[in-house]
Design a protein around this motif. Structure first.
Motif, PDB file in Angstrom:
ATOM      1  N   GLU A  35      62.767   0.197  27.137  1.00 52.97           N
ATOM      2  CA  GLU A  35      64.050  -0.194  26.541  1.00 52.97           C
ATOM      3  C   GLU A  35      64.009  -1.646  26.047  1.00 52.97           C
ATOM      4  OE1 GLU A  35      68.802   0.176  27.651  1.00 52.97           O
ATOM      5  OE2 GLU A  35      67.400  -0.353  29.227  1.00 52.97           O
ATOM      6  N   ARG A  36      64.829  -1.923  25.028  1.00 55.54           N
ATOM      7  CA  ARG A  36      64.909  -3.294  24.525  1.00 55.54           C
ATOM      8  C   ARG A  36      66.292  -3.848  24.822  1.00 55.54           C
ATOM      9  NH1 ARG A  36      62.753  -3.126  18.597  1.00 55.54           N
ATOM     10  NH2 ARG A  36      63.452  -0.987  18.574  1.00 55.54           N
ATOM     11  N   GLY A 199      59.175  -5.632  17.778  1.00 50.29           N
ATOM     12  CA  GLY A 199      59.910  -4.371  17.946  1.00 50.29           C
ATOM     13  C   GLY A 199      59.029  -3.159  17.682  1.00 50.29           C
ATOM     14  N   SER A 202      56.449  -2.761  20.511  1.00 51.14           N
ATOM     15  CA  SER A 202      57.029  -2.279  21.771  1.00 51.14           C
ATOM     16  C   SER A 202      57.251  -0.778  21.682  1.00 51.14           C
ATOM     17  CB  SER A 202      58.324  -3.013  22.099  1.00 51.14           C
ATOM     18  OG  SER A 202      59.448  -2.336  21.604  1.00 51.14           O
ATOM     19  N   ARG A 203      57.625  -0.325  20.496  1.00 50.92           N
ATOM     20  CA  ARG A 203      57.849   1.108  20.324  1.00 50.92           C
ATOM     21  C   ARG A 203      56.519   1.872  20.438  1.00 50.92           C
ATOM     22  NH1 ARG A 203      60.844   0.876  15.634  1.00 50.92           N
ATOM     23  NH2 ARG A 203      62.701   0.085  16.645  1.00 50.92           N
ATOM     24  N   ILE A 209      61.331  -4.612  26.489  1.00 50.16           N
ATOM     25  CA  ILE A 209      61.482  -6.033  26.146  1.00 50.16           C
ATOM     26  C   ILE A 209      62.813  -6.561  26.659  1.00 50.16           C
ATOM     27  CG2 ILE A 209      61.636  -7.722  24.279  1.00 50.16           C
ATOM     28  CD1 ILE A 209      59.779  -6.150  22.640  1.00 50.16           C
ATOM     29  N   PHE A 211      64.880  -9.564  25.750  1.00 52.50           N
ATOM     30  CA  PHE A 211      64.889 -10.536  24.673  1.00 52.50           C
ATOM     31  C   PHE A 211      66.025 -11.534  24.914  1.00 52.50           C
ATOM     32  CE2 PHE A 211      66.333 -11.967  20.523  1.00 52.50           C
ATOM     33  CZ  PHE A 211      65.145 -12.409  19.982  1.00 52.50           C
ATOM     34  N   ALA A 223      67.962  -5.006  19.485  1.00 50.00           N
ATOM     35  CA  ALA A 223      68.150  -4.538  20.865  1.00 50.00           C
ATOM     36  C   ALA A 223      68.826  -3.176  20.943  1.00 50.00           C
ATOM     37  CB  ALA A 223      68.977  -5.566  21.641  1.00 50.00           C
TER      38      ALA A 223
END
Ligand SMILES: Nc1ncnc2c1ncn2[C@@H]1O[C@H](COP(=O)(O)OP(=O)(O)O)[C@@H](O)[C@H]1O
Ligand SMILES: [Mg+2]
Length: 321
Positions: A35-36, A199, A202-203, A209, A211, A223
């Motif tokens: 998750e971000r 981004g 991370s995916r 992340i 942030f 996010a």
């Protein structure tokens, strides 16, 4: 989504020469696998201290900690310094505000990257290390990794250095990357580019992340969820689109109103007043002196209301609008 990071009621007090200062006053925060999450708030609200607590980077002395902090099944506040050190740079990595300050001007990028690779689970031979560095740099859209590896940080632009930092932070395929105001020292275009790269990576790697930013506008496209921090607490938390379309807390509204808009000729309203002195907090809501909708009750204790989709600690929400 399973929680990778779960923080419950985290309290942190620094013992200073002028007496104790409570910097975190009950932080609740979760980050799910992949998750971000954005942690947003003005300077001094406790964002970086929260990040250091997660990294296990707080000084052992002069700090009192309470509450719970679990990462990937481990109780971070109770584990040994050696365990925390082993996790840093491998399972949790961090990138900072100023890439020039984080990189060492005395060593080439290759030398510094090689040092990062020694922290991996499995030692790499020289050829594997070289290969891994080049791939990592291509991953952050660096077309000529060879030249960058041979350079010193002062020979590269701020944007390139920032990408190098991202490559180093992701090469171990960490479960969590903490980005503390990354690129704030750089221009906005570069900042947006690096966010985009971070981004995407991370995916593809499934890296979560956290942030950290003082600018709510920056996190909007990035996010999944936003946590708004004020004076050592999360005051509002919601999925990003919900937070932007329906901010509830007066502080969140003030933060949103302070974001410049292209469509407007007018300068945004800065938030009046300043962040409170944490060493001298009175009872009641710490935002009350700056709050446009403050009421007399706000000077008493802050009632806590839990909503199903977020927790809000503002009396405004007691009465329906
Ligand atoms: N080592 C320390 N000793 C005493 N106070 C500290 C220390 N580190 C941070 N603080 C205080 O903790 C508060 C939160 O700091 P910080 O987490 O850096 O804020 P942010 O990252 O949100 O700008 C600030 O008031 C800061 O002065
Ligand atoms: Mg900070």
């Amino acid at each position: 989504m399973e929680d990778l990071l779960r923080i419950d009621g985290l309290k942190l007090t620094f013992e200073t020469h002028d007496g104790p200062v409570s910097v975190l006053r009950g932080v609740d925060l979760t980050v799910g696998t992949g998750e971000r999450v954005a942690l947003v708030g003005e300077s001094g609200s406790g964002k970086s201290v929260t990040a250091r607590a997660i990294m296990g980077l707080l000084p052992q002395r002069r700090v009192r900690i309470g509450g719970n902090l679990h990462f990937d099944g481990s109780d971070v506040l109770k584990e040994s310094a050696a365990r925390a050190k082993a996790r840093r740079g491998r399972d949790i990595t961090m990138i900072f505000q100023d890439p020039m300050a984080a990189l060492n001007p005395v060593f080439t990028i290759r030398q510094q990257f090689a040092a990062v690779l020694t922290r991996l689970d499995r030692p790499l031979c020289a050829a594997e290390a070289e290969d891994s560095m080049r791939t990592a740099l291509r991953d952050v859209s660096i077309a000529d990794p060879e030249r960058v590896l041979d350079s010193y940080s002062f020979q590269l632009s701020g944007g390139l250095n920032q990408r190098v930092m991202i490559a180093m932070a992701l090469v171990s395929r960490p479960k969590l990357l903490i980005a503390d105001e990354p690129g704030t020292a750089l221009d906005v275009t570069v900042q947006q580019q690096t966010l985009h790269i971070m981004g995407n990576l991370s995916r593809s790697y499934g890296t979560a992340i956290l942030f950290i930013s003082h600018n709510l506008g920056v996190v909007r496209k990035f996010a999944d969820r936003v946590c708004v921090m004020y004076a050592g607490r999360i005051v509002e938390e919601a999925p990003t689109d919900v937070l932007f379309s329906d901010p509830r807390h007066p502080y969140t509204r003030a933060l949103l109103a302070s974001v410049p808009r292209l469509s407007s000729d007018r300068l945004p309203e800065p938030i009046g007043g300043s962040v409170p002195d944490l060493a001298a907090l009175a009872d009641g809501c710490p935002f009350e002196p700056r709050c446009p909708s403050a009421r007399p009750e706000c000077r008493g204790s802050v009632p806590v209301h839990r909503f199903d989709r977020r927790s809000i600690t503002c009396i405004q929400e007691v009465a329906p609008a």
